[in-house]
Design an enzyme around this catalytic site. Structure first.
Site, PDB file in Angstrom:
ATOM      1  CE  LYS A  60       7.844  -1.958  -8.263  1.00 11.98           C
ATOM      2  NZ  LYS A  60       6.783  -1.203  -7.574  1.00 11.98           N
ATOM      3  CG  ASN A  61       7.245  -3.059  -3.983  1.00 14.40           C
ATOM      4  OD1 ASN A  61       7.289  -2.208  -4.872  1.00 14.40           O
ATOM      5  ND2 ASN A  61       6.374  -4.059  -3.986  1.00 14.40           N
ATOM      6  CB  CYS A  67      -3.499   1.779 -11.089  1.00 16.99           C
ATOM      7  SG  CYS A  67      -3.399   0.356 -10.031  1.00 16.99           S
ATOM      8  NE  ARG A  77      -2.499  -0.461  -6.005  1.00 17.10           N
ATOM      9  CZ  ARG A  77      -1.261  -0.633  -6.447  1.00 17.10           C
ATOM     10  NH1 ARG A  77      -1.000  -0.582  -7.722  1.00 17.10           N
ATOM     11  NH2 ARG A  77      -0.280  -0.858  -5.596  1.00 17.10           N
ATOM     12  CG  ASP A  97       3.721  -7.446  -6.238  1.00 13.09           C
ATOM     13  OD1 ASP A  97       2.576  -7.146  -6.618  1.00 13.09           O
ATOM     14  OD2 ASP A  97       4.455  -6.643  -5.620  1.00 13.09           O
ATOM     15  NE  ARG A 147       5.514   1.431 -12.309  1.00  5.20           N
ATOM     16  CZ  ARG A 147       4.576   0.796 -11.627  1.00  5.20           C
ATOM     17  NH1 ARG A 147       3.570   0.224 -12.240  1.00  5.20           N
ATOM     18  NH2 ARG A 147       4.628   0.728 -10.322  1.00  5.20           N
TER      19      ARG A 147
HETATM   20  C1  UD1 Z   1       2.203  -2.650  -2.250  1.00  7.17           C
HETATM   21  C2  UD1 Z   1       3.264  -2.950  -3.266  1.00  7.17           C
HETATM   22  C3  UD1 Z   1       2.676  -3.742  -4.418  1.00  7.17           C
HETATM   23  C4  UD1 Z   1       1.965  -4.986  -3.901  1.00  7.17           C
HETATM   24  C5  UD1 Z   1       0.978  -4.625  -2.809  1.00  7.17           C
HETATM   25  C6  UD1 Z   1       0.365  -5.837  -2.120  1.00  7.17           C
HETATM   26  C7  UD1 Z   1       4.751  -1.053  -3.028  1.00  7.17           C
HETATM   27  C8  UD1 Z   1       5.294   0.210  -3.628  1.00  7.17           C
HETATM   28  N1  UD1 Z   1       3.796  -1.686  -3.745  1.00  7.17           N
HETATM   29  O1  UD1 Z   1       1.212  -1.830  -2.873  1.00  7.17           O
HETATM   30  O2  UD1 Z   1       3.739  -4.123  -5.288  1.00  7.17           O
HETATM   31  O3  UD1 Z   1       1.252  -5.601  -4.958  1.00  7.17           O
HETATM   32  O4  UD1 Z   1       1.633  -3.854  -1.782  1.00  7.17           O
HETATM   33  O5  UD1 Z   1       1.359  -6.655  -1.609  1.00  7.17           O
HETATM   34  O6  UD1 Z   1       5.184  -1.493  -1.975  1.00  7.17           O
HETATM   35  N2  UD1 Z   1      -6.322  -0.641   0.561  1.00  7.17           N
HETATM   36  C9  UD1 Z   1      -7.421   0.045   1.022  1.00  7.17           C
HETATM   37  N3  UD1 Z   1      -7.230   1.266   1.623  1.00  7.17           N
HETATM   38  C10 UD1 Z   1      -5.992   1.811   1.775  1.00  7.17           C
HETATM   39  C11 UD1 Z   1      -4.874   1.101   1.312  1.00  7.17           C
HETATM   40  C12 UD1 Z   1      -5.063  -0.124   0.704  1.00  7.17           C
HETATM   41  O7  UD1 Z   1      -8.554  -0.413   0.894  1.00  7.17           O
HETATM   42  O8  UD1 Z   1      -5.894   2.919   2.327  1.00  7.17           O
HETATM   43  C13 UD1 Z   1      -6.498  -1.951  -0.107  1.00  7.17           C
HETATM   44  C14 UD1 Z   1      -6.027  -1.959  -1.562  1.00  7.17           C
HETATM   45  O9  UD1 Z   1      -7.021  -1.479  -2.448  1.00  7.17           O
HETATM   46  C15 UD1 Z   1      -5.736  -3.442  -1.781  1.00  7.17           C
HETATM   47  C16 UD1 Z   1      -5.210  -3.881  -0.388  1.00  7.17           C
HETATM   48  O10 UD1 Z   1      -5.649  -2.897   0.527  1.00  7.17           O
HETATM   49  O11 UD1 Z   1      -6.918  -4.143  -2.058  1.00  7.17           O
HETATM   50  C17 UD1 Z   1      -3.719  -4.001  -0.308  1.00  7.17           C
HETATM   51  O12 UD1 Z   1      -3.115  -2.856  -0.852  1.00  7.17           O
HETATM   52  P1  UD1 Z   1      -1.732  -2.263  -0.342  1.00  7.17           P
HETATM   53  O13 UD1 Z   1      -1.021  -3.271   0.515  1.00  7.17           O
HETATM   54  O14 UD1 Z   1      -1.945  -0.920   0.219  1.00  7.17           O
HETATM   55  O15 UD1 Z   1      -0.921  -2.124  -1.707  1.00  7.17           O
HETATM   56  P2  UD1 Z   1       0.179  -1.034  -1.984  1.00  7.17           P
HETATM   57  O16 UD1 Z   1       0.822  -0.661  -0.693  1.00  7.17           O
HETATM   58  O17 UD1 Z   1      -0.384   0.047  -2.844  1.00  7.17           O
END
Ligand code: UD1
Length: 419
Positions: free
Chosen positions: A22-23, A117, A122, A306, A398
């Site tokens: 999925k990711n 969420c 996030r 995850d 999902r």
């Molecule tokens: C992706 C995965 C999700 C997984 C997560 C962490 C997808 C579609 N989803 O989510 O399944 O649980 O990685 O491995 O690939 N953060 C910030 N600022 C930003 C972006 C992120 O502070 O601009 C923080 C987030 O709040 C969180 C951390 O960074 O605490 C990691 O998040 P991130 O790796 O971005 O998660 P996703 O990419 O949304």
């Protein structure tokens, strides 16, 4: 509303074929926006998030064809809009992935700002500041991110947190930027590597994906390719956890063992016999009771957030005390209260859960709060005594393709009901 009803206590046994990740497929579908002409993605899992992404691309005017084998072919020549609307973004935060490629190729993009969420706030600040550093003009107004740039310019970007979709968004922007981009403190997740491999086949010039420093030499255009999505490591880990928690034996086929090192190590620590081949992993519990394991989530190659909820369920049945620490998301312990309704003995202190394993848990009605929490409750239901009803399984759909059918094939007593 659909529910899963599980009669626990049967050891799972058999083989299961793993779906595409999925990711990985979500960023790959976003990357099709960068291709001149047609592009085909294969090994696509049949998931709700994939349907949402298809609707998102179609809403932008991209022609999307899904064939019988669920190969998806896109054609961007009909694109007519650069907007990702609130209705779709609110159901799938990964919609943010269209921002980088749309801006890079078409010079503008509008994406509804994803809100918080179930698992935390996030934010997407790192996505936005990275694009700004490449010269984009970004405003956030009335809940929409509006980005403009004639042509993005390569630069050095140091991300202050490891972000998976943030790295992917900036990578998809950098491939068409003018000059060299250096992404520092980049996410090393296998899905980032899969995206980079695909982009390179499309004509991009990326080195270092899978390490914290990715260097991108911008090119003028990218062409479409046929690309096969990498196997889903979290789905793989979840089926292996189903074998472990029911004291059974399951072989996952079409898997990618190299993407699961930290997880396989924890399964072994928990007392499982784990064998791997080039594209399979077999876990055999040999009817033994699980041993508790300590888990701290971390960016790849650390233990994936995850898989945290699934190991929490395993610890609930294990011998001893296991400490589970969540470091990535601030609110990813919602499954704990539900597991406790089934008799689990867990003390929660902030983002640390201290789990004292119990010989038995008992079936109960429980409610899924997010995707991986739902997996944790299904696992607990498979091992508990009596009947568990898991509600709100739209979360499950999902990320897991036909979960009940595949578990049934492994001998589980599980069915989907609609009431
Ligand atoms: C992706 C995965 C999700 C997984 C997560 C962490 C997808 C579609 N989803 O989510 O399944 O649980 O990685 O491995 O690939 N953060 C910030 N600022 C930003 C972006 C992120 O502070 O601009 C923080 C987030 O709040 C969180 C951390 O960074 O605490 C990691 O998040 P991130 O790796 O971005 O998660 P996703 O990419 O949304």
């Amino acid at each position: 509303m659909e529910k899963l009803i599980i009669e626990g206590g049967t050891p799972l046994n058999g083989e299961v074929v793993i779906s595409g990740a999925k990711n990985a497929v979500l960023p790959l579908l976003a990357a099709t926006l960068l291709a001149d002409g047609k592009m085909t993605i294969k090994n696509v899992p049949r998931l709700r998030d994939v349907n949402t992404t298809i609707r998102l691309l179609q809403g932008m005017g991209v022609s999307v064809k899904v064939n019988d084998d669920y190969h998806i072919t896109t054609d961007t020549s009909t694109i007519s809009s650069y907007v990702a609307p609130y209705e779709l973004v609110k159901t799938m935060r990964a919609s943010i992935l269209v921002l980088g490629p749309t801006l890079a190729r078409y010079g503008e993009a509008e994406v509804s700002l994803p809100g918080g969420c179930a698992i935390g706030s996030r934010p997407v600040n790192i996505h936005l500041s990275g694009l700004e550093a490449m010269g984009a003009e970004i405003t956030v107004h009335e809940g929409f991110i509006r980005a403009r740039a004639e042509r993005l310019k390569g630069t050095r970007i140091v991300m202050d947190k490891v972000t998976v979709t943030g790295t992917e968004n900036l990578l998809m922007a950098a491939v068409l930027a003018e000059g060299t981009s250096i992404l520092e403190h980049a996410a090393c997740e296998p899905e980032v590597v899969d995206l980079a491999n695909c982009l390179n086949q499309m004509g991009a010039n990326i080195i270092g994906a899978g390490t914290p420093t990715i260097v991108v030499q911008g090119v003028e255009r990218l062409h479409g390719v046929n690309y096969t999505v990498l196997p889903d490591r979290i789905e793989t880990g979840t089926f292996l956890a189903a074998a472990a928690i029911t004291r059974g034996r399951v072989k996952t086929l079409g898997a990618a063992p190299g993407t699961l090192d930290s997880v396989l190590q924890k399964f072994r620590e928990a007392g499982a016999a784990v064998e791997t081949g080039e594209d399979w992993i077999e876990l055999d519990m040999r009817s033994r009771t699980l041993k508790s394991v300590d888990i701290t989530t971390d960016p790849h190659p650390g233990f994936p957030t995850d898989m945290q909820a699934q190991f929490m369920a395993m610890n609930a049945f294990a011998q001893g005390i296991g400490v589970v620490v969540e470091t990535i998301f601030e609110n990813r312990m919602m499954h704990v209260a539900e597991l406790m309704r089934m008799g689990a003995n867990i003390r929660l202190e902030g983002n640390t859960a201290i789990v004292a394993g119990m010989p038995d848990l008992y079936g109960a009605p429980v409610m899924a709060t997010d995707l991986r929490a739902s997996a944790s409750l299904i696992l607990a239901g498979l091992a508990a005594k009596g009947k568990t009803t898991v509600d709100r399984i739209y979360h499950t759909d999902r990320g897991y393709e036909k979960i009940e059918v595949r578990l049934q094939q492994l001998g589980a007593k599980i069915e989907r009901v609609n009431n």
